[in-house]
Design an enzyme around this catalytic site. Structure first.
Site, PDB file in Angstrom:
ATOM      1  N   GLU A  58       0.960  -1.224  -0.257  1.00 56.78           N
ATOM      2  CA  GLU A  58      -0.080  -0.136  -0.025  1.00 56.78           C
ATOM      3  C   GLU A  58       0.688   1.323  -0.207  1.00 56.78           C
ATOM      4  OE1 GLU A  58      -0.566  -2.269   2.354  1.00 56.78           O
ATOM      5  OE2 GLU A  58      -2.126  -3.577   1.437  1.00 56.78           O
ATOM      6  N   PHE A  83      -6.516  -0.778   5.166  1.00 52.97           N
ATOM      7  CA  PHE A  83      -4.994  -0.959   4.836  1.00 52.97           C
ATOM      8  C   PHE A  83      -4.315   0.698   3.570  1.00 52.97           C
ATOM      9  CE2 PHE A  83      -5.854  -5.718   4.856  1.00 52.97           C
ATOM     10  CZ  PHE A  83      -5.956  -5.487   6.190  1.00 52.97           C
TER      11      PHE A  83
END
Lengths: 318, 274
Positions: A58, A83
């Protein structure tokens, strides 16, 4: 909500080649065709040049999105729960937001959508954290229509935005021809005894509660606060002045989210509501797991809890 | 445009002199890190980057990102000396009200693509820029300059994986490999070796050069890509504090600011250079 988002994004991507979607390796059946024979093409198959699975990374996803945005693209980053936000918060802050990059962070699984998966998947601080970032628009729609309209609006909104989607959806309440406006709360029903202000799919609980309260002789105004930033302080101040009190409802910690924003707006305008209560997560981390509905009930955020709170607030508790 | 008027040696000498003066005036750290990369930045701005100082947002420009943002003074100096903004502006570095922050910032500074300062951000953004250039069939290149200590950050390795997988042969990572990080030597903190092999294993073409040898730098940074379909990593072996004898190869001058006699001695040494 996520399907409504992807459907609308596919329409937008077909019309605007600047739009890109980056995923952190999530979206089976949603972004990616789940069939072995390729009979249900989704975003990934339909827009291969506007799609990128960056892998389970991410931080890199958000940096890449910033780089693509700096080269003229409108980039959605997509993942679940915390996330695409907390895992890469500094990339959202320094890279995307500080540079005014056209990056739209999308989290599916807001609140307790993934309640049974445990606290890693409980997105219960995202609104307050994202709201505190300068130059970031924060949107948390409550139903399918709001989700679709917000998706379109984000494409038109320059800079970095956060779109929080959850599994639950409130029933449709929009009027024919109603125009969605970011930063403008929707008045869904009116009443003068109390105002219920909700954000996200938990708006559905507020609507059920309002119906129930009406049968008990308490008429509620219901506002869908789909945009947390910029914040519609005007609608809040009007509610404080025109109705008997305010209850805020969010599937999120009570610290710094919708309830806090409402309280700030009231105090800043010296418009004290006759009564005030924040419904949200007070217990800290939830080590108890369960469905979204179950956890709402456990943490007293569901419609019966809202009704009880309203009656208590107005001194009509039995 | 003026950039051809001075040699890269002279540009590097000016960058070093500015770095010593700027950090001294502002009382700021990281002079050692700037002296370390002065030759790399001088060769980039003097010979390699296709940029237009009078049109800093020219769409066809090569993109340059300083990921080790703490050495921002070196890039500010290079930009000023190559005509992006007046050299006098460097005097405001690190001062109250200035937009020339200690870590490199883009706001109000022509020629800076990305503000950095937190390590491990630049290469991912560079990947996005390089990927966009590929999508659009554009010939410009993306150069990202990192420090060695910065390679401790895991986010870099996400980007290194990505660039190798997507064959971003328009992307160049340059490592200012001076072997010293914030508190100690790299080898005693978190060993990077075998370093070149790590990049190669991730699908990059690697060149190792003397990061103070201008001819070697120019050759390595001009012949891009080194291998077709591979991003390029140039590991530039450098000396932290290069050019000022008492600053060379010490942890101390990552932080210390030259004042008084030290400042004079440093400037004297730099004047004596070619």
């Amino acid at each position: 909500m996520r399907d409504a988002f992807v459907e609308r994004l596919m329409e937008l991507a077909a019309a605007d080649p600047r739009i890109m979607l980056l995923t952190g390796d999530l979206g089976f059946g949603v972004l990616v065709d789940p069939t072995p024979d390729g009979t249900k093409p989704r975003y990934a198959e339909r827009f291969p040049r506007q799609y990128l699975n960056v892998g389970v990374a991410e931080q890199n996803m958000t940096g890449i999105a910033t780089g693509l945005a700096m080269e003229g693209r409108i980039v959605f980053t997509y993942s679940i729960a915390n996330f695409p936000t907390l895992r890469c918060l500094e990339q959202v802050r320094n890279d995307a937001a500080y540079h005014g990059a056209n990056v739209k962070v999308v989290a599916i699984g807001g609140g307790f959508s993934y309640g049974a998966l445990g606290i890693s998947h409980h997105a219960t601080e995202d609104l307050s954290i994202m709201r505190s970032l300068p130059d970031v628009t924060v949107v948390s729609p409550g139903d399918v229509w709001e989700t679709q309209e917000a998706t379109s609006a984000l494409v038109e909104t320059p800079g970095t935005c956060y779109l929080r989607l959850d599994k639950s959806v409130a029933p449709p309440t929009h009027a024919d021809g109603e125009r969605f406006e970011l930063g403008r709360a929707r008045l869904i029903r009116d009443g003068h005894d109390l105002t219920l202000i909700a954000t996200g799919g938990i708006l559905g609980e507020a609507l059920v509660a309002a119906e129930d309260l009406a049968m008990r002789g308490i008429e509620c105004r219901v506002l869908s606060m789909h945009t947390i930033k910029p914040f519609d302080a005007e609608a809040v101040v009007s509610a404080a002045r025109e109705t008997g009190g305010i209850i805020t409802i969010e599937e999120h910690t009570i610290h710094g989210g919708l309830g806090s924003a409402v309280a700030e707006a009231c105090l800043d305008a010296a418009a004290l509501p006759g009564a005030f209560s924040r419904i949200g997560l007070r217990a800290g981390f939830s080590s108890v797991v369960g469905s979204q509905q179950y956890l709402r009930s456990v943490y007293r955020m569901d419609a019966p809890a809202i009704v009880r709170q309203a009656e208590t607030l107005l001194g009509r508790a039995t | 445009m003026g950039r051809e008027q001075i040699s890269t040696q002279e540009l590097a000498r000016r960058i070093r002199r500015h770095a010593v003066e700027m950090t001294s005036r502002g009382g700021s750290s990281h002079v050692g890190a700037v002296l370390s990369l002065a030759d790399i930045v001088a060769v980039l701005y003097g010979r390699v980057l296709r940029v237009r100082p009078d049109e800093p947002r020219w769409p066809g420009r090569d993109r340059f990102i300083l990921s080790k943002g703490h050495a921002g003074a070196g890039v500010y100096a290079a930009l000023a000396e190559t005509g992006f903004f007046p050299v006098e502006k460097l005097r405001t570095h690190y001062q109250d009200g200035s937009d020339l922050s200690g870590h490199v910032s883009h706001k109000g500074i022509p020629g800076v693509e990305l503000s950095t300062g937190s390590l491990g951000h630049g290469l991912s953004v560079g990947c996005g820029m390089a990927y966009a250039a590929k999508l659009d069939g554009k010939p410009h290149r993306v150069f990202v300059l990192l420090s060695d200590g910065e390679c401790d950050e895991g986010s870099n390795w996400e980007a290194i994986l990505f660039a190798g997988h997507h064959k971003l042969d328009n992307l160049v990572a340059i490592i200012d490999y001076n072997k010293i990080q914030s508190l100690d030597r790299v080898s005693r903190t978190l060993a990077l070796e075998p370093f070149a092999e790590k990049w190669q294993a991730f699908g990059w073409a690697v060149r190792e050069i003397d990061g103070h040898d201008h001819a070697a730098l120019e050759a390595a940074l001009t012949e891009i890509p080194v291998e077709a379909d591979k991003p390029t990593c140039v590991i530039a072996h450098t000396v932290k504090g290069k050019g000022v004898s008492f600053m060379e190869n010490t942890v101390l001058w990552h932080y210390r600011t030259a004042k008084g006699d030290e400042l004079e001695a440093a400037l004297r040494e730099l004047e004596g250079q070619p």
